[in-house]
Structures are given as C-alpha cells and as structure tokens.
Design an enzyme around this catalytic site. Structure first.
Site, PDB file in Angstrom:
ATOM      1  N   ARG A 272      61.112  45.649  26.399  1.00 20.63           N
ATOM      2  CA  ARG A 272      60.006  45.121  25.581  1.00 20.63           C
ATOM      3  C   ARG A 272      58.529  45.704  26.178  1.00 20.63           C
ATOM      4  O   ARG A 272      58.086  45.274  27.235  1.00 20.63           O
ATOM      5  CB  ARG A 272      60.023  43.714  25.302  1.00 20.63           C
TER       6      ARG A 272
ATOM      7  N   ASP B 151      51.471  54.829  14.210  1.00 20.56           N
ATOM      8  CA  ASP B 151      52.551  53.638  14.905  1.00 20.56           C
ATOM      9  C   ASP B 151      53.692  53.866  14.566  1.00 20.56           C
ATOM     10  O   ASP B 151      54.197  53.429  13.486  1.00 20.56           O
ATOM     11  CB  ASP B 151      51.747  52.253  14.195  1.00 20.56           C
TER      12      ASP B 151
ATOM     13  N   THR C 150      56.132  51.058  20.530  1.00 18.36           N
ATOM     14  CA  THR C 150      56.855  49.927  21.311  1.00 18.36           C
ATOM     15  C   THR C 150      57.755  50.817  21.934  1.00 18.36           C
ATOM     16  O   THR C 150      58.014  51.689  21.517  1.00 18.36           O
ATOM     17  CB  THR C 150      57.668  48.881  20.418  1.00 18.36           C
TER      18      THR C 150
ATOM     19  N   LYS D  60      62.330  49.352  20.419  1.00 20.67           N
ATOM     20  CA  LYS D  60      63.248  49.431  19.074  1.00 20.67           C
ATOM     21  C   LYS D  60      64.068  50.626  19.141  1.00 20.67           C
ATOM     22  O   LYS D  60      65.076  50.567  19.881  1.00 20.67           O
ATOM     23  CB  LYS D  60      62.010  49.200  17.903  1.00 20.67           C
TER      24      LYS D  60
ATOM     25  N   GLU E  46      46.304  46.442  39.084  1.00 18.82           N
ATOM     26  CA  GLU E  46      45.392  46.793  38.222  1.00 18.82           C
ATOM     27  C   GLU E  46      44.880  48.120  38.533  1.00 18.82           C
ATOM     28  O   GLU E  46      44.561  48.280  39.680  1.00 18.82           O
ATOM     29  CB  GLU E  46      44.160  45.686  38.186  1.00 18.82           C
TER      30      GLU E  46
ATOM     31  N   TYR F 134      51.116  43.466  41.992  1.00 15.67           N
ATOM     32  CA  TYR F 134      49.779  43.354  41.145  1.00 15.67           C
ATOM     33  C   TYR F 134      49.334  44.914  41.257  1.00 15.67           C
ATOM     34  O   TYR F 134      49.167  45.423  42.365  1.00 15.67           O
ATOM     35  CB  TYR F 134      48.684  42.613  41.701  1.00 15.67           C
TER      36      TYR F 134
HETATM   37  C1  LIG Z   1      57.173  46.035  16.103  1.00 17.59           C
HETATM   38  C2  LIG Z   1      56.049  46.608  15.663  1.00 17.59           C
HETATM   39  C3  LIG Z   1      54.786  46.425  16.172  1.00 17.59           C
HETATM   40  C4  LIG Z   1      54.455  45.208  17.231  1.00 17.59           C
HETATM   41  O1  LIG Z   1      55.070  45.096  18.082  1.00 17.59           O
HETATM   42  P1  LIG Z   1      55.308  43.747  19.094  1.00 17.59           P
HETATM   43  O2  LIG Z   1      55.888  44.443  20.471  1.00 17.59           O
HETATM   44  O3  LIG Z   1      56.145  42.987  18.416  1.00 17.59           O
HETATM   45  O4  LIG Z   1      53.831  43.154  19.473  1.00 17.59           O
HETATM   46  C5  LIG Z   1      53.429  47.065  15.886  1.00 17.59           C
HETATM   47  N1  LIG Z   1      53.578  47.944  14.904  1.00 17.59           N
HETATM   48  C6  LIG Z   1      54.812  48.364  14.345  1.00 17.59           C
HETATM   49  C7  LIG Z   1      54.768  49.224  13.202  1.00 17.59           C
HETATM   50  C8  LIG Z   1      55.757  47.752  14.681  1.00 17.59           C
HETATM   51  O5  LIG Z   1      57.108  47.833  13.914  1.00 17.59           O
END
Ligand SMILES: *Cc1c(COP(=O)(O)O)cnc(C)c1O
Length: 422
Positions: free
Chosen positions: A237, A202, A228, A231, A58, A56
């Site tokens: 993840r 994003d 994220t 991807k 925090e 942990y």
């Molecule tokens: C995949 C994605 C997210 C969310 O990601 P999670 O890990 O699935 O919550 C947010 N914004 C965009 C543009 C994404 O492609």
C-alpha cells in the site's frame, strides 16, 4: 498456522495473531473480486516487514535531514530508477503514503486554494480526490465535474473539452475508480493544452496493466502520473508521482516538505520489489491475462442477462448495474460475501439510488488472475454470481451456503501468492 508463520507475533500478542490468521484463511478461501485489491508476492510482503521500518529519512536520496542513510538512500534510489524504467518517465517520487496524499501533493504543486480543478464525478466513476465535494480537494478547491454519456456509459470527450474551455481549470484529472473502458490520454492532452491546464493521469487502478502493456500509457501525454502501488501493480500500500523533468522540483517539494514528513522506507522497499516483479515477462502475461479474464467474465455475465455499464470492459473492471434485478447493490454485495465472493457495492452512472445504497456492484479480475484462474473459469464465476444474486432476491441462505462451498473448493486448488498453503 499462524504460530509457525508469525512465531514472534503469536507469542507476544496471540489475540492479534489470531485476527491475522483468520484474515489469511479468509483471503485463501474466498473469491476476491474487488478490482482495487490484489495479492502481493511473498517477496513484497517480506520487504514490507523489514527493519527499514526503524529509520527516519526526511528528504530525498543524497539530501536527507537525518544521518545513517547509507542503505535507505540505495533502497529509495533503486525504487525510483525502477519506476522511471518501467513507466518511461523522467522523474519519479515514491514517497507518497497512499493515493489520496499523492493527489493532494499534486494540488499543492500546481494550484492555490479556491482555484478551479476538474475531474470525473465520483458517481460517474471518478475518485473523491478529483475535486469531489466531501473531499478536502472539493472544499479547498472549486471542483467542476465531467461524467459519461447516458446510454453508452462512455466519456464524451467533446463535452469534456467544452467544459474545460469554459472553466479553464488549473488541473484536469483523468482516470478513476469505476471506469471499465480505455482512457484516451491523447484526447485529454489536447483538451488540457487548449484549456491551459495541468493534466494529471490518475492510473491507480490500471498501473499494472500499463506496466504490462495491457493498457496504453499516459507517459508522454500528461504532465503528471499519479498512481497507487497496491492495485493491479501488486505492490504494498503506497503511491508514486511521476512527471516530466520540468515538474520534478514542484512535485518533490509538494510531497516533502509540503505534505509529509519521513517516508515509509519499508514500503519503499516493497515498491522496489514490486516494480522489479512488474518488469519481468511473467508480469506482461499477468496483465494481459487480467484483461482476458475480465472480458470473458463480462461476456459470461451478459449471457446470464446482467446489465453492464458501457456494455462490457476493456480493462480489469466490470460495473454491474442491478437496476433491472430485484435486488439493490448493497443487498447483492452482502449476499455475495456470504457466498464467499467478495465485491463492493457501487454507484452506476445516473444512479437513481443513494451512494450508500446504490444500484451497482463493482468487480474485477486482478486477484483471481494472481491465483492463476483463467478464461475457462469465468463462466463458472459468472454462474456463481448469478446464483448468489438470485438467492439474495429470494433471501435463500442455503443457496448461498452451497455457492460458498463450491467457491472454497475451487480456490483451494489455486493457492494465493503470499499466503500459507492450507
Ligand atoms: C484507489 C484510488 C486512489 C486512492 O488511493 P488510496 O491509497 O486509497 O488513498 C486515488 N485515485 C484513484 C483513481 C484510485 O482508484
């Protein structure tokens, strides 16, 4: 296979171990085209499965609420330094549990419930968390949405500007989940500046392309970069928020204690490894190969009469509009799955069908590129897709089985990172 790979798991819980083994086989044998997915390296997998799990922590490195952080602090500080170096930013927070919580932290940092926020509409390619109605972000905030131009499928920056000046949103999100074209961060930056909005890029889908120099970077143009890590960046993840120094405190406070408790240290370790891998010359080649493959696949699909949103792609992603075919997106996606080609059904801009039964399928090249497929294979991939979509229209199961056998044969020649050799 799994007994030797996961001996303790197989001994303790053979039922669960059998599911994992089956998933390993599925990921090895199929042509995975979901653009938000990838194969992490064996090193990232190992880091994500370590005893860092047990701790942990925090707080932030040097400022924790629990003792015994000697090693955890080094892990997190390393991940932060690597993120800053790779993306050229002042500040990085590597603790968000995933992309959606990362975006929620951005709202917490810069807006109050009821404030106006602006993002791309979900059916146009935006993400749920950009203020779409069914998301908490669309019910706690007043979400206004922009889209793409009918016909071209491209963002109309003049329309975005007019809307931003009329609405004066607290936050503007750019980026999305089904955008096959380059995002003009400078154009968004001038819009946000005029409207007095905090601009968030994003880049969840394209972070790896940015890291590898295959898509322009938002760094220097936007207030906050949200991404994220799992991807195109090819990490575990998780997610990161990056920003200029002026926003560092607000972002950190929003993630912890604003939204989360203890960070997932095993994930932080996996992120650190992925960032290290993404800083290597091989990753620059990877990112460019992802785009080259997507362009070659788009070309081959166009030659087979497919209709692509925006007419093609600049990045890793292709949105196929099946409106002109005899088969809706969901039927096509399920048929492709039976043919060993894994995609997702997706809305297309101005879709006349429902989101749960839309007109399109969304595909991408990050995973197949991680396995070493190159532009010479893309005509074959397009041909399989064409045959499977045809077979779906005719409900021809045996044609799907033939495609599946061909797919499995090719994929067996391209072992995936992190998976056992079959
Ligand atoms: C995949 C994605 C997210 C969310 O990601 P999670 O890990 O699935 O919550 C947010 N914004 C965009 C543009 C994404 O492609």
């Amino acid at each position: 296979m799994s007994a030797s790979r996961h001996p303790a798991l197989s001994a303790t819980d053979p039922e669960l171990a059998s599911f994992v083994a089956a998933e390993e086989t599925l990921q090895a044998e199929t042509l995975r085209l979901i653009p938000s997915e990838n194969y992490v390296s064996a090193a990232v997998l190992e880091a994500s499965g370590t005893v860092l799990q047990n701790k942990y922590s925090e707080g932030y490195p040097g400022r924790r609420y629990y003792e015994g952080q000697q090693n955890i602090d080094r892990v997190e500080a390393l991940a932060v330094e690597r993120a800053k170096g790779l993306f050229g930013v002042d500040h990085a927070n590597v603790q968000p549990y995933s992309g959606s919580p990362a975006n929620l932290a951005v709202y917490l940092a810069f807006a109050k419930p009821g404030d106006t926020v602006m993002g791309m509409a979900l059916p146009m390619g935006g993400h749920l968390t950009h203020g779409w109605g069914v998301s908490a972000t669309g019910s706690w905030f007043r979400g206004v949405q922009y889209g793409v131009r009918p016909g071209t499928g491209l963002i109309d920056y003049d329309a975005v500007r007019d809307q931003a000046l009329a609405e004066r949103p607290k936050i503007i999100f750019c980026g999305g989940t089904a955008l096959p074209r380059t995002i003009d961060f400078a154009a968004f930056a001038s819009i946000a500046e005029e409207a007095g909005s905090v601009l968030v890029a994003d880049v969840a889908h394209i972070a790896g392309l940015i890291a590898g120099g295959a898509h322009p970077s938002p760094a220097g143009h936007v207030d906050v970069i949200s991404t994220t890590t799992h991807k195109t960046l090819r990490g575990p993840r998780g997610a990161m928020l990056m920003c200029r120094e002026e926003h560092a405190k607000a972002i950190d406070k929003a993630v912890f204690p604003g939204l989360q408790g203890g960070p997932h240290n095993q994930t932080t370790a996996g992120i650190a490894v992925a960032l290290h891998e993404a800083a290597q010359p091989a990753f620059v080649s990877y990112a460019h190969a992802v785009v080259a493959n997507a362009k070659a696949l788009a070309q081959a699909l166009l030659e087979r009469g497919f209709d692509l949103v925006s007419g093609g792609t600049d990045n890793h992603l292709i949105l196929i509009d099946l409106t002109g075919k005899d088969v809706p997106g969901k039927v096509a996606a399920k048929a492709l799955d039976r043919a060993g080609i894994v995609v997702n059904y997706n809305t297309v801009p101005f879709d006349t069908r429902k989101p749960f039964d839309p007109s399109g399928i969304r595909i991408g090249t990050p995973s197949l590129t991680s396995r070493g497929l190159s532009t010479e294979h893309m005509p074959q991939v397009a041909e399989w897709i064409a045959r499977a979509v045809d077979a779906a229209a005719k409900a021809d199961e045996s044609a799907l089985a033939v495609v599946r056998a061909e797919v499995t044969a090719l994929m067996s020649a391209f072992p995936a990172p992190g998976l056992p050799l079959s």
